[in-house]
Design a protein around this motif. Structure first.
Motif, PDB file in Angstrom:
ATOM      1  N   GLN A 101      75.599  15.240  21.916  1.00 41.42           N
ATOM      2  CA  GLN A 101      75.309  16.665  22.049  1.00 41.42           C
ATOM      3  C   GLN A 101      74.194  17.016  21.072  1.00 41.42           C
ATOM      4  O   GLN A 101      74.353  16.889  19.858  1.00 41.42           O
ATOM      5  CB  GLN A 101      76.557  17.503  21.746  1.00 41.42           C
ATOM      6  CG  GLN A 101      76.415  18.986  22.064  1.00 41.42           C
ATOM      7  CD  GLN A 101      76.505  19.277  23.558  1.00 41.42           C
ATOM      8  OE1 GLN A 101      76.995  18.445  24.322  1.00 41.42           O
ATOM      9  NE2 GLN A 101      76.049  20.443  23.973  1.00 41.42           N
ATOM     10  N   ASP A 102      73.036  17.422  21.609  1.00 44.21           N
ATOM     11  CA  ASP A 102      71.867  17.704  20.786  1.00 44.21           C
ATOM     12  C   ASP A 102      71.630  19.201  20.639  1.00 44.21           C
ATOM     13  O   ASP A 102      71.834  19.975  21.586  1.00 44.21           O
ATOM     14  CB  ASP A 102      70.620  17.057  21.399  1.00 44.21           C
ATOM     15  CG  ASP A 102      70.562  15.559  21.166  1.00 44.21           C
ATOM     16  OD1 ASP A 102      70.128  15.153  20.076  1.00 44.21           O
ATOM     17  OD2 ASP A 102      70.967  14.803  22.071  1.00 44.21           O
TER      18      ASP A 102
ATOM     19  N   ASN B  98      68.645  22.024  18.971  1.00 39.82           N
ATOM     20  CA  ASN B  98      67.250  22.122  18.555  1.00 39.82           C
ATOM     21  C   ASN B  98      66.899  23.587  18.353  1.00 39.82           C
ATOM     22  O   ASN B  98      67.214  24.435  19.192  1.00 39.82           O
ATOM     23  CB  ASN B  98      66.337  21.492  19.617  1.00 39.82           C
ATOM     24  CG  ASN B  98      64.938  21.260  19.108  1.00 39.82           C
ATOM     25  OD1 ASN B  98      64.300  22.141  18.542  1.00 39.82           O
ATOM     26  ND2 ASN B  98      64.435  20.044  19.307  1.00 39.82           N
TER      27      ASN B  98
ATOM     28  N   GLY C 190      70.663  27.189  22.750  1.00 46.92           N
ATOM     29  CA  GLY C 190      71.746  26.355  23.245  1.00 46.92           C
ATOM     30  C   GLY C 190      71.558  24.907  22.880  1.00 46.92           C
ATOM     31  O   GLY C 190      70.862  24.560  21.941  1.00 46.92           O
ATOM     32  N   SER C 191      72.199  24.028  23.666  1.00 47.23           N
ATOM     33  CA  SER C 191      72.156  22.598  23.406  1.00 47.23           C
ATOM     34  C   SER C 191      72.244  21.862  24.735  1.00 47.23           C
ATOM     35  O   SER C 191      72.440  22.468  25.789  1.00 47.23           O
ATOM     36  CB  SER C 191      73.308  22.184  22.491  1.00 47.23           C
ATOM     37  OG  SER C 191      74.555  22.464  23.101  1.00 47.23           O
ATOM     38  N   PHE C 192      72.119  20.533  24.684  1.00 44.60           N
ATOM     39  CA  PHE C 192      72.245  19.752  25.907  1.00 44.60           C
ATOM     40  C   PHE C 192      73.050  18.498  25.624  1.00 44.60           C
ATOM     41  O   PHE C 192      73.021  17.952  24.520  1.00 44.60           O
ATOM     42  CB  PHE C 192      70.866  19.410  26.494  1.00 44.60           C
ATOM     43  CG  PHE C 192      69.969  18.659  25.570  1.00 44.60           C
ATOM     44  CD1 PHE C 192      69.929  17.275  25.574  1.00 44.60           C
ATOM     45  CD2 PHE C 192      69.141  19.340  24.684  1.00 44.60           C
ATOM     46  CE1 PHE C 192      69.086  16.574  24.721  1.00 44.60           C
ATOM     47  CE2 PHE C 192      68.292  18.647  23.824  1.00 44.60           C
ATOM     48  CZ  PHE C 192      68.267  17.266  23.851  1.00 44.60           C
ATOM     49  N   THR C 193      73.760  18.045  26.659  1.00 39.97           N
ATOM     50  CA  THR C 193      74.666  16.911  26.547  1.00 39.97           C
ATOM     51  C   THR C 193      74.090  15.709  27.277  1.00 39.97           C
ATOM     52  O   THR C 193      73.548  15.835  28.377  1.00 39.97           O
ATOM     53  CB  THR C 193      76.040  17.262  27.145  1.00 39.97           C
ATOM     54  OG1 THR C 193      76.526  18.454  26.521  1.00 39.97           O
ATOM     55  CG2 THR C 193      77.035  16.137  26.916  1.00 39.97           C
ATOM     56  N   SER C 194      74.226  14.521  26.643  1.00 36.91           N
ATOM     57  CA  SER C 194      73.733  13.281  27.243  1.00 36.91           C
ATOM     58  C   SER C 194      74.864  12.262  27.295  1.00 36.91           C
ATOM     59  O   SER C 194      75.119  11.565  26.308  1.00 36.91           O
ATOM     60  CB  SER C 194      72.555  12.721  26.431  1.00 36.91           C
ATOM     61  OG  SER C 194      71.523  13.670  26.297  1.00 36.91           O
TER      62      SER C 194
END
Length: 230
Positions: free
Chosen positions: A184-185, A187, A192-196
């Motif tokens: 979970q990044d 920036n 918000g954030s984004f999941t990989s």
């Protein structure tokens, strides 16, 4: 800065420290550990050129990387790794010649990061790795004009990046394993954030003809064939 022959001057200094005496081992694992460090100093200065005989360029950079590892408990199945790293950069390009629209460009950058990771062998053939990392970069770039005697700020700001990550590995056989991971990044440049998520299947093979190194199913799922040299 240059030597007597007029060539660019470069200085490189690297110090490596690996010492366990900095921490006194105790029964509680977090109080004992080993520290490794790396300090790198780079200085580069250029000499005049035929196009801009009065121009000078100077760069100095200092990098520091410290890693501390400590066993949690009295066994080898739990290892905590903490890392702190910094990067300081100063760049200066000075060309005071008014015939070439004299300017002086300066870049000052500072980056600081930390990372904490825990490796836990939950079973004989299963390992769980999880942790977090954070990095902040501060940068300022200015241009001074000798013609107008003024300074223009091209950039002045900072960027923060952080992440939470976890990976679960299961070794079904000595040559076959499955990895499940997620990251979970965060920036500061975006809301918000984004999941990989990711899933990898690793298979050790003796057949070198079946060695494509990396065969992805898609961006986050894949499998790998690795040659087994034994």
């Amino acid at each position: 800065m240059s030597n007597a022959s007029g060539h660019p001057f470069q200085a490189f200094c690297e110090v490596s420290v690996d010492s366990s005496c900095l921490f006194s081992p105790q029964n509680v694992g977090m109080l004992g550990g080993s520290l490794t460090g790396l300090i790198t100093v780079v200085m580069i200065a250029s000499t005049p050129s035929a196009i801009a005989p009065k121009a000078r360029q100077y760069t100095d950079e200092v990098l520091l990387d410290l890693t501390w590892q400590s066993k949690l408990g009295n066994s080898d199945d739990s290892l905590l790794t903490s890392r702190v790293y910094t990067d300081f950069l100063n760049y200066n390009f000075d060309n005071p010649d008014p015939n070439t629209f004299g300017t002086r460009d300066e870049v000052n950058r500072r980056a600081i990061g930390v990372q904490v990771q825990h490796n836990w062998q939950v079973a004989k053939n299963q390992t769980l790795t999880y942790g977090a990392d954070y990095r902040n970069t501060r940068s300022r770039n200015t241009t001074f004009s000798y013609t107008t005697n003024s300074t223009q700020v091209n950039y002045d700001g900072d960027i923060s990046q952080g992440a939470l990550f976890a990976r679960y590995e299961v070794n079904f056989t000595p040559s076959f394993s499955v990895n499940l991971g997620v990251r979970q990044d965060f920036n500061s440049l975006v809301n918000g954030s984004f999941t990989s998520p990711a899933t990898w299947i690793i298979y050790l093979t003796n057949n070198m003809s079946n060695f494509p190194v990396f065969l992805p199913w898609d961006a986050v799922f894949g499998w790998v064939l690795v040659p087994h040299f034994n």
